[in-house]
Design a protein around this motif. Structure first.
Motif, short mmCIF file in Angstrom:
data_model
loop_
_atom_site.label_atom_id
_atom_site.label_comp_id
_atom_site.label_asym_id
_atom_site.label_seq_id
_atom_site.Cartn_x
_atom_site.Cartn_y
_atom_site.Cartn_z
N GLY B 41 72.37 77.63 -40.13
CA GLY B 41 72.34 77.78 -38.67
C GLY B 41 73.70 78.02 -38.04
N ALA B 45 74.79 79.70 -34.21
CA ALA B 45 75.40 78.78 -33.24
C ALA B 45 76.77 79.27 -32.76
N GLU B 253 66.26 64.26 -38.85
CA GLU B 253 65.83 65.60 -38.41
C GLU B 253 66.87 66.24 -37.51
N LYS B 254 67.63 65.38 -36.83
CA LYS B 254 68.56 65.91 -35.84
C LYS B 254 69.93 66.30 -36.39
N GLN B 257 70.87 69.99 -36.21
CA GLN B 257 70.86 70.45 -34.83
C GLN B 257 72.08 69.94 -34.06
N HIS B 260 75.02 72.02 -34.94
CA HIS B 260 74.91 73.35 -34.31
C HIS B 260 75.23 73.28 -32.82
N ASP B 261 74.80 72.21 -32.16
CA ASP B 261 75.10 72.05 -30.72
C ASP B 261 76.61 72.02 -30.49
#
Lengths: 406, 279
Positions: B41, B45, B253-254, B257, B260-261
């Motif tokens: 990812g 990003a 799960e996070k 993410q 990437h944030d």
């Protein structure tokens, strides 16, 4: 011995710091100018009679050199073979050979105008020696020590603090000597302008293996003179224990070209060479690799990750070895053997009871090998073992192993 | 591809009048599957170039965040072979984002330099940063890598003076990585004016792009560096986000993410650097 095509075993390192394929300068770019400066400063100091004179003065009046060459009559009788001599470097100020190197390096640091000293230590013997010379010359001192070692070497930690050093426990990895060395390198890379790093053994990036060897070679030079005075000839065999390899290279180096002198380096065999990650015998049980600035034999897994190893002796608990030893092994000039924890403990007890000398656990490995070697030699043959440290620091470890509570 | 992929990416960023965002993550941190999700990812990003850390037991130039990332990866069973396989899988879906492997020499030496370079080439690795192989040891790895067509990215530091710079640049390829501080990764925050001056000084001696790293922690830092440099390297902050996301040492799960944030935010800093500076 397979010694062919070598004119001298004392010629190394070359100008790039190599002993054969070993050694070199594998450091980050930030440190590269520093190790080049250090090399230039050392070569200048080596050629300066004033530097030599100052070091000699300190060796005589501060360390107590020359250390005696002692004929161990009772042990010789007990083992029934070669005449056994001990080079008594455990009688030095601070109780080990480590002071020889620290005095040389702190004089170098002063010449270079450095105002802060850092060091790594395992058992604490090198840390105590560094803290000692820093107190003597009034320089601030930071010693990195693995958190595990801080816990198991409390008396030395207290000594260092008394001497004014700041002892920083290192928790990365397993918290032992190699982790302390990583952390000292991280400090050095951060404090490049004012800091001098006193490495404790004959390893690391060039010029450390060379300069530590040179400062420790006082051991071998004295031994040569003393043996000629006592027996009128050179010894037939030399024995010394090896962790990083500084006391041993100091004894061996002046004798390397005396090819009739057999030389034995004794590594820490821990639980045994057949026990995975159960020993610290880099030469007998490792393979070549690159760590802490040099290529040498390392304990490592298939993926090139460095293993921790194990030894009863914190001072031998290092997964690498000085690069000159790696080369001496490959060239066949020195025989490297391993002694287990249990054998070292027997050596410790034997020397204590026959000669009234309590050795450190490091040279107790060498004693254990002497008990195997001496009986195979003739009574008119001469053996010298470097007794590189005294055992006060180890009485707690030994008591625990013998099941005695103190 | 290889070297050409790095050149093309820096050229494309320059054409947009912006610096490249170079993101570092440790391969296999905190586990292989999560690490692959993070890697996959990164380009979307906003990462222009990816540095993939090869975990090592004794990362001497790293601060605590990357040390711990290396420890997590090794504990989860990461190896150099698995790192190369990870790159190979990434290449099947992304043929344009350069990947630079970053780490220490011993795992490469243990595999064998020739064998490593061959495998890296097949996997789609574009460049190498090997911290403990200085120019004095170019024959070890730098020259063989160049011969194989893999860029050897050199580090220049505040201690690399005018006398030494030519030897550092001599066999450098891909880009030059300017280490903004004397210190370890993720420690001190650099003096951005001094960094700008150093970048200009190095630019006087090479046509290679200059990326700046060590101590870049926020979008604001990234923006400051991106005004002067051709690339901004961010690493410790990202592996710290991995660490902070773990529950009982395991990824959630996070995890991907969250990384990437952060990359998106850093990218916005890099992208706006010169437009804001021009206002």
């Amino acid at each position: 011995m397979t010694i062919q095509g070598v004119n001298s075993f004392r010629a190394g390192p070359d100008e790039r710091g190599h002993f054969g394929q070993f050694g070199g300068r594998f450091v980050a770019e930030t440190l590269m100018p520093l190790v080049l400066d250090l090399e230039a400063a050392y070569l200048a100091a080596k050629a300066d009679p004033a530097f030599k004179a100052e070091l000699k003065h300190l060796e005589t009046h501060y360390t107590g050199r020359p250390s005696p060459l002692y004929f161990a009559e009772r042990l010789t009788e007990r083992l029934g073979g070669a005449k056994i001599y001990f080079k008594r470097d455990e009688l030095n100020h601070t109780g080990s050979h480590k002071i020889n190197n620290c005095l040389g390096q702190i004089l170098l640091a002063r010449r270079m105008g450095k105002t802060r000293i850092i060091a790594e230590t395992g058992a604490g013997q090198h840390g105590v020696a560094v803290a000692t010379v820093c107190a003597r010359f009034g320089l601030p001192c930071v010693v990195y020590m693995g958190a595990t070692d801080v816990e198991r070497q409390k008396p030395n930690v207290f000594r260092m603090k008394l001497l004014g050093a700041e002892v920083i426990p290192v928790t990365s990895g397993n918290g032992t000597l190699k982790d302390a060395m990583n952390e000292a390198l991280r400090d050095w890379v951060t404090n490049v302008s004012d800091t001098y790093y006193i490495i404790g053994t004959a390893a690391g990036p060039h010029p450390y293996p060379m300069l530590v060897r040179d400062f420790q070679s006082v051991i071998g030079h004295e031994t040569k003179e003393q043996m000629l005075a006592a027996e009128g000839r050179l010894p037939d065999a030399l024995v010394a224990c090896i962790g990083g390899g500084s006391n041993s290279i100091g004894l061996f180096h002046p004798f390397l070209d005396d090819r009739d002198v057999k030389i034995y380096g004794v590594e820490a065999g821990g639980h045994g060479l057949d026990v995975p990650d159960g020993h610290c015998a880099s030469l007998s049980g490792g393979k070549p690799g690159v760590l802490h600035g040099n290529r040498t034999y390392l304990l490592q897994d298939e993926d090139g990750q460095i293993l921790e190893g194990h030894s009863i002796s914190a001072g031998l608990d290092y997964p690498g070895i000085g690069p000159e030893h790696a080369w001496l092994k490959e060239s066949g000039r020195v025989d490297y053997v391993a002694i287990t924890d249990a054998e070292a403990l027997e050596g410790f007890k034997l020397l204590t009871s026959t000669e009234g000398i309590i050795p450190a656990l490091e040279p107790a490995h060498a004693v254990a090998f002497v008990t195997k070697l001496a009986p195979k030699m003739r009574a008119d043959e001469l053996l010298v073992m470097n007794l590189c440290g005294r055992g006060d620091k180890d009485v707690f470890t030994v008591a625990a192993r013998l099941g005695v509570s103190m | 591809m290889t070297l050409a992929r790095i050149e093309a990416r820096f050229a494309a960023c320059a054409a947009e009048n912006r610096a490249a965002l170079v993101t570092f993550i440790t391969a296999g941190d905190p586990d292989l599957a999560t690490s692959e999700m993070i890697l996959a990812g990164l380009p979307a990003a906003g990462a222009d170039v990816i540095e993939l850390g090869m975990p090592f037991s004794d990362p001497m130039a790293e601060g605590v965040p990357i040390q711990r990332a290396s420890e997590r990866a090794l504990k989860a069973g990461m190896t150099l072979k698995k790192t190369l396989a990870m790159v190979e899988r990434f290449r099947r879906v992304d043929s344009t984002t350069p990947i630079i492997l970053m780490g220490y020499y011993n795992p490469i030496f243990a595999m064998g330099v020739d064998r490593f370079l061959e495998a890296a080439l097949i996997a789609g690795v574009d460049g190498l940063i090997v911290v403990d192989v200085p120019p004095e040891a170019d024959d070890e790895l730098c020259l063989p890598a160049m011969k194989a067509g893999i860029a050897f990215v050199r580090l220049a530091t505040p201690t690399t003076d005018a006398k030494r710079l030519p030897s550092v640049l001599k066999n450098a390829s891909g880009f030059v990585y300017y280490v903004s501080i004397t210190g370890v990764t993720g420690a001190a925050t650099p003096d951005f004016d001094a960094v700008g001056a150093a970048v200009q000084r190095i630019k006087g001696s090479t046509r290679l792009p200059i990326a700046v790293g060590f101590g870049v922690k926020t979008a604001e830092h990234a923006r400051a560096v991106a005004r002067a440099a051709d690339g901004v390297v961010v690493g410790s902050v990202l592996v710290e986000i991995v660490r902070a996301s773990l529950v009982d040492g395991k990824a959630t799960e996070k995890t991907a993410q969250l990384v990437h944030d952060q990359v998106r935010e850093l990218a916005s800093g890099v992208h706006s650097a010169r437009t804001i500076a021009a206002e």
